[in-house]
Motif scaffolding. Structure first.
Motif, short mmCIF file in Angstrom:
data_model
loop_
_atom_site.label_atom_id
_atom_site.label_comp_id
_atom_site.label_asym_id
_atom_site.label_seq_id
_atom_site.Cartn_x
_atom_site.Cartn_y
_atom_site.Cartn_z
N ARG A 162 -7.85 -11.93 -4.36
CA ARG A 162 -9.15 -12.43 -3.92
C ARG A 162 -10.24 -11.47 -4.40
O ARG A 162 -11.18 -11.89 -5.06
CB ARG A 162 -9.20 -12.54 -2.40
N TRP A 163 -10.10 -10.21 -4.01
CA TRP A 163 -11.09 -9.20 -4.37
C TRP A 163 -10.55 -8.16 -5.34
O TRP A 163 -11.32 -7.58 -6.10
CB TRP A 163 -11.56 -8.47 -3.11
N ILE A 164 -9.25 -7.87 -5.27
CA ILE A 164 -8.64 -6.83 -6.11
C ILE A 164 -7.33 -7.33 -6.71
O ILE A 164 -6.80 -8.35 -6.26
CB ILE A 164 -8.37 -5.53 -5.31
N THR A 165 -6.82 -6.59 -7.68
CA THR A 165 -5.54 -6.92 -8.30
C THR A 165 -4.43 -6.13 -7.60
O THR A 165 -4.69 -5.20 -6.84
CB THR A 165 -5.53 -6.56 -9.79
N ALA A 166 -3.19 -6.49 -7.90
CA ALA A 166 -2.04 -5.76 -7.36
C ALA A 166 -2.04 -4.32 -7.83
O ALA A 166 -1.69 -3.40 -7.07
CB ALA A 166 -0.75 -6.47 -7.74
N ASP A 167 -2.44 -4.09 -9.08
CA ASP A 167 -2.53 -2.71 -9.60
C ASP A 167 -3.58 -1.91 -8.85
O ASP A 167 -3.37 -0.73 -8.54
CB ASP A 167 -2.84 -2.71 -11.09
N GLU A 168 -4.70 -2.54 -8.54
CA GLU A 168 -5.76 -1.86 -7.79
C GLU A 168 -5.29 -1.56 -6.36
O GLU A 168 -5.64 -0.52 -5.80
CB GLU A 168 -7.04 -2.69 -7.78
N PHE A 169 -4.49 -2.46 -5.77
CA PHE A 169 -3.91 -2.21 -4.45
C PHE A 169 -3.13 -0.91 -4.48
O PHE A 169 -3.27 -0.06 -3.59
CB PHE A 169 -3.00 -3.38 -4.04
N GLN A 170 -2.32 -0.73 -5.52
CA GLN A 170 -1.50 0.47 -5.63
C GLN A 170 -2.37 1.71 -5.82
O GLN A 170 -2.10 2.76 -5.24
CB GLN A 170 -0.50 0.33 -6.78
N GLU A 171 -3.44 1.59 -6.61
CA GLU A 171 -4.36 2.72 -6.82
C GLU A 171 -5.02 3.12 -5.49
O GLU A 171 -5.17 4.31 -5.21
CB GLU A 171 -5.44 2.35 -7.82
N ILE A 172 -5.42 2.16 -4.70
CA ILE A 172 -6.14 2.41 -3.45
C ILE A 172 -5.22 2.99 -2.39
O ILE A 172 -5.56 3.96 -1.71
CB ILE A 172 -6.80 1.11 -2.93
N THR A 173 -4.03 2.40 -2.23
CA THR A 173 -3.15 2.75 -1.11
C THR A 173 -2.05 3.75 -1.47
O THR A 173 -1.49 4.38 -0.58
CB THR A 173 -2.47 1.50 -0.54
N TRP A 193 -10.49 -0.71 7.22
CA TRP A 193 -9.49 -1.72 6.88
C TRP A 193 -8.10 -1.10 6.97
O TRP A 193 -7.88 0.04 6.56
CB TRP A 193 -9.70 -2.23 5.45
N SER A 194 -7.16 -1.88 7.47
CA SER A 194 -5.75 -1.47 7.52
C SER A 194 -5.08 -1.79 6.18
O SER A 194 -5.66 -2.48 5.33
CB SER A 194 -5.03 -2.23 8.63
N LEU A 195 -3.87 -1.33 6.04
CA LEU A 195 -3.08 -1.63 4.85
C LEU A 195 -2.92 -3.14 4.68
O LEU A 195 -3.05 -3.67 3.57
CB LEU A 195 -1.71 -0.97 4.95
N GLY A 196 -2.69 -3.84 5.77
CA GLY A 196 -2.54 -5.29 5.73
C GLY A 196 -3.80 -5.99 5.25
O GLY A 196 -3.74 -6.99 4.53
N MET A 197 -4.94 -5.47 5.65
CA MET A 197 -6.21 -6.07 5.22
C MET A 197 -6.40 -5.88 3.71
O MET A 197 -6.88 -6.78 3.03
CB MET A 197 -7.36 -5.47 6.01
N VAL A 198 -6.02 -4.71 3.21
CA VAL A 198 -6.12 -4.47 1.76
C VAL A 198 -5.15 -5.39 1.03
O VAL A 198 -5.49 -5.99 0.01
CB VAL A 198 -5.85 -2.99 1.41
#
Length: 46
Positions: A27-38, A16-21
């Protein structure tokens, strides 16, 4: 496996690209989780 773990795995293995995340936020994750992942701050696209 949680949706967070799936998204994290997809991103880390470059399936998955950054855009896909970003599209998975609210939908699947929160904004905080986005930051943790990326390591990047989530900015909602207009």
């Amino acid at each position: 496996m949680s949706k967070y773990e799936k998204v994290k795995g997809f991103y880390e293995t470059e399936l998955w690209s950054l855009g896909m995340v970003r599209n998975a936020v609210d939908r699947w994750i929160t904004a905080d989780e986005f930051q943790e992942i990326t390591g990047k701050e989530y900015e909602k696209k207009e």
